[in-house]
Each structure stands twice: as structure tokens, then as C-alpha cells.
Design a protein around this motif. Structure first.
Motif, PDB file in Angstrom:
ATOM      1  N   LYS A 174      33.955 106.634  46.425  1.00  0.00           N
ATOM      2  CA  LYS A 174      33.155 105.420  46.315  1.00  0.00           C
ATOM      3  C   LYS A 174      34.046 104.220  46.015  1.00  0.00           C
ATOM      4  O   LYS A 174      33.876 103.156  46.611  1.00  0.00           O
ATOM      5  CB  LYS A 174      32.086 105.563  45.236  1.00  0.00           C
ATOM      6  N   TYR A 211      35.944 103.203  49.111  1.00  0.00           N
ATOM      7  CA  TYR A 211      35.002 102.535  50.015  1.00  0.00           C
ATOM      8  C   TYR A 211      34.750 101.085  49.556  1.00  0.00           C
ATOM      9  O   TYR A 211      34.813 100.152  50.367  1.00  0.00           O
ATOM     10  CB  TYR A 211      33.688 103.325  50.063  1.00  0.00           C
ATOM     11  N   LEU A 212      34.484 100.901  48.269  1.00  0.00           N
ATOM     12  CA  LEU A 212      34.206  99.553  47.755  1.00  0.00           C
ATOM     13  C   LEU A 212      35.401  98.622  47.927  1.00  0.00           C
ATOM     14  O   LEU A 212      35.245  97.448  48.273  1.00  0.00           O
ATOM     15  CB  LEU A 212      33.789  99.609  46.286  1.00  0.00           C
ATOM     16  N   ASN A 261      35.279  95.303  50.387  1.00  0.00           N
ATOM     17  CA  ASN A 261      35.340  94.027  49.680  1.00  0.00           C
ATOM     18  C   ASN A 261      36.663  93.288  49.852  1.00  0.00           C
ATOM     19  O   ASN A 261      36.722  92.077  49.665  1.00  0.00           O
ATOM     20  CB  ASN A 261      35.051  94.225  48.188  1.00  0.00           C
ATOM     21  N   ASN A 281      35.329 102.280  34.873  1.00  0.00           N
ATOM     22  CA  ASN A 281      34.081 101.970  35.576  1.00  0.00           C
ATOM     23  C   ASN A 281      32.955 101.887  34.556  1.00  0.00           C
ATOM     24  O   ASN A 281      33.073 102.391  33.439  1.00  0.00           O
ATOM     25  CB  ASN A 281      33.770 103.010  36.656  1.00  0.00           C
ATOM     26  N   GLN A 303      28.525 103.449  37.641  1.00  0.00           N
ATOM     27  CA  GLN A 303      29.584 103.445  38.655  1.00  0.00           C
ATOM     28  C   GLN A 303      29.339 102.397  39.738  1.00  0.00           C
ATOM     29  O   GLN A 303      29.522 102.644  40.923  1.00  0.00           O
ATOM     30  CB  GLN A 303      29.748 104.838  39.264  1.00  0.00           C
ATOM     31  N   SER A 304      28.928 101.220  39.292  1.00  0.00           N
ATOM     32  CA  SER A 304      28.698 100.123  40.226  1.00  0.00           C
ATOM     33  C   SER A 304      29.784  99.057  40.136  1.00  0.00           C
ATOM     34  O   SER A 304      29.837  98.160  40.963  1.00  0.00           O
ATOM     35  CB  SER A 304      27.338  99.484  39.950  1.00  0.00           C
ATOM     36  N   TYR A 320      34.105  98.489  38.935  1.00  0.00           N
ATOM     37  CA  TYR A 320      35.367  99.147  38.605  1.00  0.00           C
ATOM     38  C   TYR A 320      36.467  98.097  38.409  1.00  0.00           C
ATOM     39  O   TYR A 320      36.428  97.032  39.008  1.00  0.00           O
ATOM     40  CB  TYR A 320      35.834 100.045  39.754  1.00  0.00           C
ATOM     41  N   ASP A 363      29.935  96.946  43.437  1.00  0.00           N
ATOM     42  CA  ASP A 363      29.105  97.393  44.554  1.00  0.00           C
ATOM     43  C   ASP A 363      28.179  96.244  44.953  1.00  0.00           C
ATOM     44  O   ASP A 363      27.537  95.625  44.099  1.00  0.00           O
ATOM     45  CB  ASP A 363      28.298  98.613  44.102  1.00  0.00           C
ATOM     46  N   LYS A 364      28.108  95.939  46.236  1.00  0.00           N
ATOM     47  CA  LYS A 364      27.284  94.812  46.716  1.00  0.00           C
ATOM     48  C   LYS A 364      25.826  94.922  46.279  1.00  0.00           C
ATOM     49  O   LYS A 364      25.167  93.907  46.066  1.00  0.00           O
ATOM     50  CB  LYS A 364      27.365  94.711  48.240  1.00  0.00           C
ATOM     51  N   ASN A 365      25.313  96.126  46.110  1.00  0.00           N
ATOM     52  CA  ASN A 365      23.929  96.313  45.663  1.00  0.00           C
ATOM     53  C   ASN A 365      23.702  95.897  44.216  1.00  0.00           C
ATOM     54  O   ASN A 365      22.567  95.785  43.773  1.00  0.00           O
ATOM     55  CB  ASN A 365      23.502  97.778  45.845  1.00  0.00           C
ATOM     56  N   GLN A 368      25.746  93.243  42.795  1.00  0.00           N
ATOM     57  CA  GLN A 368      26.339  91.923  42.566  1.00  0.00           C
ATOM     58  C   GLN A 368      25.274  90.946  42.082  1.00  0.00           C
ATOM     59  O   GLN A 368      24.103  91.049  42.439  1.00  0.00           O
ATOM     60  CB  GLN A 368      27.021  91.422  43.831  1.00  0.00           C
TER      61      GLN A 368
END
Length: 158
Positions: free
Chosen positions: A4, A7-8, A12, A35, A39-40, A42, A70-72, A74
């Protein structure tokens, strides 16, 4: 969890940028991360001695290499939450903060300045050679080379 974070970083900062910190799905030696609970958000950090390109002479200091949310999540204070946690744990050390500057971006610059960080130096086209060598694509510049500026800030130990 590492998948994850990789990926982030790549969505980004640009495809392949995680290769600066990861190899075969694991953090490279010398890097650490924190984190938040869900875990949104880090941060990746390291001792200053592990960052020779920044020319930091101090032995007892850290570099905040990267912060990502994580964009979800922000706009919900998750970035501040993880940065505050990092600064609380490492406030007895000088912390160096390299910031990615492009166009009129300020990224987290204002947040760090409010915390007392001071600009040390600006480096034009800081990631140019690295982006070519590692083949990562900057979100602003596209395919290598990255021509963005890096501003180096320091937050002195408290």
C-alpha cells in the motif's frame, strides 16, 4: 502494508518513485517509516548520514524523506496527524525536510514553517540525475528528467 505504501508513493509522486526507498517490496536499509492507525498516512525517514546528496554534516539528526496520505483520506487532518506523531517522537533531534517544489506549489511548506522550520537552501533540478538513473516519472515533468526544485528546511531540536 508495504504494498500500500509503495502504491501511495507512486501515485502521489510519480510512477517508479518508490524505488528510491524500496527494493523487492522492502524498505531499503537505513529507512524507517511511521503510519497512523488506519494506515492512511505515512512518513518515511532516515538518519541524516544516510542522505549524502543533502550534505548534512550533523550526526544526530533525521531527514523526513517523504510524507504521503491516501487520497481517500486527504483533507481530514491525516497528514498533520502523522507529521505530529513523527515530530513528537523525534523532537530532540534536528529534522531536515526536503520539499518537492513545482510551479506554485507549497506542498507542506507552510505547515513546516508554522512549526518553526527554516529554509536552508534551494536546489534547482535536484531530482534530474536521480530520475534518469532510476527511471521514475515525475507527476509534473512526466518522463525523465525531473526538473523540479527541492527546498531543504530544518526544524531544530527542542
Amino acid at each position: 502494508m508495504m504494498e500500500k505504501l509503495i502504491y501511495l508513493i507512486d501515485i502521489n509522486f510519480g510512477r517508479g518513485y518508490s524505488s528510491a526507498y524500496f527494493e523487492k517490496g522492502e524498505l531499503k536499509p537505513g529507512y524507517k517509516y511511521l503510519n497512523n492507525e488506519e494506515q492512511s498516512a505515512y512518513v518515511i525517514f532516515s538518519e541524516a548520514k544516510n542522505n549524502p546528496g543533502l550534505n548534512i554534516e550533523q550526526k544526530q539528526s533525521y531527514v523526513l524523506n517523504l510524507a504521503v496520505v491516501d487520497k481517500n483520506f486527504q483533507g481530514q487532518g491525516k497528514g498533520s496527524e502523522i507529521l505530529n506523531l513523527f515530530f513528537e517522537r523525534y523532537s530532540s533531534y534536528d529534522i531536515y525536510i526536503p520539499l518537492w517544489i513545482y510551479n506554485d506549489s507549497d506542498n507542506l511548506m507552510n505547515w513546516f514553517i508554522k512549526k518553526g522550520a527554516k529554509l536552508l537552501q534551494s536546489f534547482n533540478e535536484h531530482w534530474k540525475a536521480d530520475s534518469v538513473a532510476k527511471g521514475y516519472e515525475c507527476l509534473q515533468c512526466g518522463v525523465p528528467p525531473c526538473l523540479c526544485r527541492m527546498d531543504l528546511y530544518v526544524l531544530k531540536a527542542q
